[in-house]
Design a protein around this motif. Structure first.
Motif, PDB file in Angstrom:
ATOM      1  N   ALA A  46       0.945  -1.176  -0.113  1.00  9.48           N
ATOM      2  CA  ALA A  46      -0.053  -0.016   0.256  1.00  9.48           C
ATOM      3  C   ALA A  46       0.812   1.419  -0.056  1.00  9.48           C
ATOM      4  O   ALA A  46       0.558   2.103  -0.786  1.00  9.48           O
ATOM      5  CB  ALA A  46      -0.896   0.078   1.281  1.00  9.48           C
ATOM      6  N   LEU A  50       0.952   4.292  -2.661  1.00 10.50           N
ATOM      7  CA  LEU A  50       0.691   5.536  -2.501  1.00 10.50           C
ATOM      8  C   LEU A  50       1.899   6.597  -2.892  1.00 10.50           C
ATOM      9  O   LEU A  50       1.717   7.583  -3.176  1.00 10.50           O
ATOM     10  CB  LEU A  50       0.536   5.590  -0.847  1.00 10.50           C
ATOM     11  N   THR A  51       3.029   6.106  -2.604  1.00 11.02           N
ATOM     12  CA  THR A  51       4.176   6.772  -2.937  1.00 11.02           C
ATOM     13  C   THR A  51       4.148   6.876  -4.549  1.00 11.02           C
ATOM     14  O   THR A  51       4.638   8.184  -5.071  1.00 11.02           O
ATOM     15  CB  THR A  51       5.564   6.166  -2.520  1.00 11.02           C
ATOM     16  N   ARG A  57       1.437  12.927  -8.817  1.00 11.31           N
ATOM     17  CA  ARG A  57       0.077  13.673  -8.438  1.00 11.31           C
ATOM     18  C   ARG A  57      -0.109  14.845  -9.444  1.00 11.31           C
ATOM     19  O   ARG A  57      -1.032  15.635  -9.204  1.00 11.31           O
ATOM     20  CB  ARG A  57       0.033  14.060  -6.957  1.00 11.31           C
ATOM     21  N   ILE A  68      -7.329  10.927  -3.560  1.00 14.75           N
ATOM     22  CA  ILE A  68      -6.299  10.953  -2.339  1.00 14.75           C
ATOM     23  C   ILE A  68      -6.124  12.146  -1.842  1.00 14.75           C
ATOM     24  O   ILE A  68      -5.793  13.225  -2.471  1.00 14.75           O
ATOM     25  CB  ILE A  68      -5.097  10.207  -2.842  1.00 14.75           C
ATOM     26  N   TRP A  70      -3.865  14.301  -0.017  1.00 15.82           N
ATOM     27  CA  TRP A  70      -2.489  14.580   0.253  1.00 15.82           C
ATOM     28  C   TRP A  70      -2.275  15.504   1.828  1.00 15.82           C
ATOM     29  O   TRP A  70      -0.830  15.596   1.946  1.00 15.82           O
ATOM     30  CB  TRP A  70      -1.756  15.226  -0.743  1.00 15.82           C
ATOM     31  N   GLY A  75      -0.603  10.785   3.773  1.00 19.97           N
ATOM     32  CA  GLY A  75      -0.554  11.565   2.416  1.00 19.97           C
ATOM     33  C   GLY A  75       0.819  12.367   2.504  1.00 19.97           C
ATOM     34  O   GLY A  75       1.483  12.505   1.317  1.00 19.97           O
ATOM     35  N   ALA A  78       4.119  10.414   2.262  1.00 21.57           N
ATOM     36  CA  ALA A  78       4.354   9.814   0.920  1.00 21.57           C
ATOM     37  C   ALA A  78       4.646  10.952  -0.117  1.00 21.57           C
ATOM     38  O   ALA A  78       5.445  10.893  -0.929  1.00 21.57           O
ATOM     39  CB  ALA A  78       3.173   9.226   0.385  1.00 21.57           C
TER      40      ALA A  78
END
Length: 207
Positions: A46, A50-51, A57, A68, A70, A75, A78
């Protein structure tokens, strides 16, 4: 870890021999360690995803837009980690970690014997997401099941082999684990007994 033999007999005409070097999970401590390992793998997987998402992003990707937050603690962590390293480092580390998460730490190999039909050999994949490698050999093509010996380095190793009609090479059973001779002899006796046991003759009817 040494290989262990597990025998299952679903019916009088079917027997499955499984050799595995997986650690035993009979005790509560072993079961707890296995559960912790699974949880740790899930957390690492996970975090890697996420990273990777944090690295992407800033791109206008519809699949990530608004999905997500951040600003949360995880958040932000990551995002900081993704912004600290070049994309090539993040991609390489992600590939290594995902490989480690999905890699199976043990090997299982089996021989399924079905009287009147044949045998099926199976070797588990090194990855959890990949299926096992199997091969079915009909009874009509099996000439014999034997135990051979060969040199592996400076060591003499025994292996179980199936002699198949029309094939120049024998089919080695348990080729990766190559279990001890005691295990091979037990499998050899059980497989031959199940596969080649003669059918009982019908009793003469009384007239």
């Amino acid at each position: 870890m040494p290989a262990h033999l597990y025998v299952r007999r679903p019916s009088p005409t079917t027997v499955c021999f499984t050799v595995s070097n997986a650690p035993s999970r009979q005790t509560w401590s072993a079961k707890l360690a296995f559960a912790v390992e699974i949880l740790l793998r899930a957390v690492i997987f996970a975090l890697v995803l996420l990273t990777d998402a944090a690295k992407l992003r800033h791109l206008d990707l519809g699949i990530l837009r608004g999905r997500i937050d951040w600003t949360t603690g995880v958040g932000r962590m990551a995002a900081r980690l993704a912004d600290r390293y070049h994309w090539s480092i993040v991609a390489g580390a992600s590939a290594v970690l995902i490989y480690a998460v999905w890699r199976r730490r043990y090997t299982e190999e089996s021989l399924l014997v079905i009287r009147g039909l044949g045998v099926q050999t199976s070797t588990s994949s090194s990855m959890y997401w990949s299926s096992a490698t199997t091969r079915f050999i009909p009874t009509t093509q099996i000439q014999d099941i034997v135990i051979h010996e060969a040199f592996k380095g400076f060591e003499v190793r025994f292996y179980l082999a199936i002699i198949v009609e029309g094939e120049p090479e024998v089919v080695v059973v348990f080729p990766n684990l190559l279990p001890r001779r005691r295990i091979l002899e037990e499998v050899w006796r059980g497989a031959r007994h199940c596969l080649f046991q003669p059918q009982p003759k019908p009793s003469p009817s009384s007239g």
